[in-house]
Design a protein around this motif. Structure first.
Motif, short mmCIF file in Angstrom:
data_model
loop_
_atom_site.label_atom_id
_atom_site.label_comp_id
_atom_site.label_asym_id
_atom_site.label_seq_id
_atom_site.Cartn_x
_atom_site.Cartn_y
_atom_site.Cartn_z
N GLY A 1 0.84 -1.28 -0.11
CA GLY A 1 -0.04 0.17 -0.19
C GLY A 1 0.98 1.37 -0.07
O GLY A 1 0.54 2.19 -0.70
N ARG A 2 1.68 1.45 0.92
CA ARG A 2 2.78 2.51 0.86
C ARG A 2 3.43 2.70 -0.61
O ARG A 2 3.65 3.99 -0.79
N LEU A 3 3.98 1.59 -1.02
CA LEU A 3 4.43 1.58 -2.28
C LEU A 3 3.57 2.10 -3.66
O LEU A 3 4.24 2.68 -4.58
N THR A 4 2.35 1.71 -3.53
CA THR A 4 1.51 2.06 -4.46
C THR A 4 0.40 3.21 -4.40
O THR A 4 -0.37 3.44 -4.96
N GLY A 5 0.65 3.85 -3.21
CA GLY A 5 -0.50 5.05 -2.85
C GLY A 5 -1.57 4.42 -2.48
O GLY A 5 -2.88 5.07 -2.96
N THR A 6 -1.75 3.24 -1.85
CA THR A 6 -3.23 2.97 -1.66
C THR A 6 -3.20 2.24 -0.42
O THR A 6 -2.25 2.38 0.46
N ARG A 7 -4.32 1.62 0.45
CA ARG A 7 -4.22 1.14 1.54
C ARG A 7 -4.79 -0.31 1.63
O ARG A 7 -5.99 -0.51 1.19
N ILE A 8 -4.16 -1.27 2.03
CA ILE A 8 -4.48 -2.50 1.96
C ILE A 8 -4.21 -3.50 3.23
O ILE A 8 -3.05 -3.02 3.67
N GLY A 9 -5.28 -4.16 3.74
CA GLY A 9 -5.33 -4.69 4.97
C GLY A 9 -6.16 -5.34 5.31
O GLY A 9 -7.34 -5.60 4.92
N VAL A 10 -6.42 -5.69 6.72
CA VAL A 10 -7.45 -6.62 7.27
C VAL A 10 -7.96 -5.70 8.46
O VAL A 10 -7.51 -4.66 8.61
N PHE A 11 -9.20 -5.93 8.99
CA PHE A 11 -9.71 -5.46 10.21
C PHE A 11 -9.96 -6.37 11.59
O PHE A 11 -10.07 -7.46 11.09
N SER A 12 -9.97 -5.79 12.33
CA SER A 12 -10.37 -6.33 13.54
C SER A 12 -11.76 -6.38 13.82
O SER A 12 -12.45 -5.37 14.20
N TRP A 13 -12.71 -7.52 13.48
CA TRP A 13 -13.95 -7.72 13.73
C TRP A 13 -14.39 -7.73 15.28
O TRP A 13 -13.75 -8.51 16.16
N ARG A 14 -15.34 -6.92 15.56
CA ARG A 14 -15.94 -7.05 17.16
C ARG A 14 -17.26 -7.72 16.80
O ARG A 14 -18.15 -6.76 16.51
N PRO A 15 -17.51 -8.70 17.58
CA PRO A 15 -19.06 -9.40 16.97
C PRO A 15 -20.17 -8.51 18.22
O PRO A 15 -19.71 -8.15 19.28
N ASN A 16 -21.13 -8.48 17.62
CA ASN A 16 -22.54 -8.24 18.46
C ASN A 16 -22.27 -6.89 19.15
O ASN A 16 -22.65 -6.94 20.37
N GLN A 17 -21.73 -5.87 18.55
CA GLN A 17 -22.21 -4.69 18.98
C GLN A 17 -23.24 -3.88 19.26
O GLN A 17 -23.77 -3.83 17.96
N ARG A 18 -23.57 -3.44 20.08
CA ARG A 18 -25.16 -2.83 20.01
C ARG A 18 -25.26 -1.75 18.94
O ARG A 18 -26.15 -1.69 18.60
N ALA A 19 -24.23 -0.75 19.13
CA ALA A 19 -24.35 0.21 18.20
C ALA A 19 -24.38 -0.09 16.88
O ALA A 19 -25.26 0.36 15.93
N ASP A 20 -23.68 -1.42 16.43
CA ASP A 20 -23.87 -1.72 15.10
C ASP A 20 -25.41 -2.27 14.63
O ASP A 20 -25.93 -2.12 13.75
N LEU A 21 -25.86 -3.14 15.68
CA LEU A 21 -27.11 -3.47 15.59
C LEU A 21 -28.21 -2.53 15.48
O LEU A 21 -29.21 -2.49 14.73
N GLU A 22 -27.93 -1.48 16.33
CA GLU A 22 -29.02 -0.30 16.16
C GLU A 22 -28.89 0.36 14.81
O GLU A 22 -30.12 0.91 14.23
#
Length: 323
Positions: A258-279
């Motif tokens: 990503g740094r070499l190509t001017g992009t952003r490539i990666g993974v993310f940390s999933w957090r299950p069952n977040q009340r704000a997400d369900l809302e």
């Protein structure tokens, strides 16, 4: 009451419906009468015991507990001591991924803190399709930063459990959405609102002339080297990982490329069952911006058939199991 259980890892035939004593809520728990549940690839992985590294948490040789099923929608049946904020009859929903599974049953005991109120305008069948897959889609899109109107968003693996939610959420935010899956699912993806569809058996989206501002990768079928070709300058990529090797590649090599190509490539940390997400997801459901597709509805006694439907890859939407 009836419950779906298993006592070993293996193909879906290890599942069986048995009669067990109704749950008694411990302190801080409530018993939920299950009105509907849905199946996710996470449920299939849980039954099969994959990836093997996950068995560190679920039991190395045999499952440490027999229960199955993460998505639940239902009503509060009993309230345990010190379980605040809920009362008998309340409509609730949750993803039980971190609190013991068990949605495939007539009743399940759940920590009160893990349950969110379910709006009256959302049916139990619709609600049951959402918590696990909808939250993964929502968090995956959030991980790439705010989706701006007019941005070109590609969803790879758009026709499974998570993809239909990602397509609709991106459309609700004003994106121009390209959905990738095999040809049998392209009609469904158009119905969901995709502006463009790609049959991966005929076309490799990483080798065309099109470039995308956002790629949400659910199928996990391309290397970092290939994916960089699909990203526009400043483009962002996030992986919903199911394979340890691919997770490591994107997590370790992605930021460097990503740094070499001017992009952003990666993974993310999933957090299950977040009340704000369900809302947030409830708001999208009530507004009609997200309309879950239900492939088939099975009874609890037909759970093995339901899992076979999921495993076949032929489902057009979520597979429901309801007592």
């Amino acid at each position: 009451m009836r419950a779906v259980v298993r006592d070993r890892y293996g193909p879906v035939d290890v599942l069986r419906v048995t009669t067990v004593a109704p749950p008694v809520p411990a302190a801080g728990d409530v018993v939920v009468r299950v009105r509907a549940a849905s199946l996710n690839m996470a449920d299939l992985d849980h039954v099969l015991g994959r990836p093997r590294l996950a068995r560190l948490g679920t039991g190395l040789r045999r499952p440490t507990h027999p229960r199955v099923g993460v998505d639940v929608a239902g009503t509060v049946e009993r309230v345990g001591r010190d379980a605040s904020g809920l009362q008998v009859g309340d409509r609730v929903w949750a993803d039980l991924f971190e609190v013991g599974h068990g949605a495939l049953a007539d009743q399940v005991s759940v920590p009160a803190s893990a349950l969110s109120p379910l709006p009256d305008a959302v049916s139990f069948d619709v609600a049951a399709t959402v918590p696990h897959s909808g939250s993964l889609a929502l968090q995956g899109l959030r991980a790439v930063g705010p989706i701006r109107p007019g941005e070109r968003v590609l969803v790879n693996g758009a026709g499974g459990c998570v993809g239909p939610f990602a397509v609709q959420i991106a459309k609700a935010r004003g994106a121009v959405v390209t959905a990738v899956d095999h040809g049998d699912k392209l009609a469904l993806l158009r119905e969901l609102g995709a502006d463009e569809v790609i049959d991966y058996t005929r076309e490799d989206f990483t080798r065309g002339d099109r470039r995308f501002d956002v790629v949400l990768d659910i199928a996990d079928t391309r290397s970092v080297a290939a994916l960089r070709r699909a990203l526009a300058p400043g483009g962002r990529y996030a992986l919903i990982a199911r394979r340890l090797g691919s997770f490591a590649e994107k997590a370790l090599l992605g930021p460097v490329v990503g740094r070499l190509t001017g992009t952003r490539i990666g993974v993310f940390s999933w957090r299950p069952n977040q009340r704000a997400d369900l809302e947030e997801l409830a708001g999208l459901l009530v507004a009609g911006d997200v309309v879950p597709r239900i492939d088939r509805r099975y009874g609890l006694d037909e759970t093995v058939e339901a899992f076979r439907r999921l495993e076949s890859g032929q489902a057009r939407g979520k597979v429901l199991v309801a007592p």
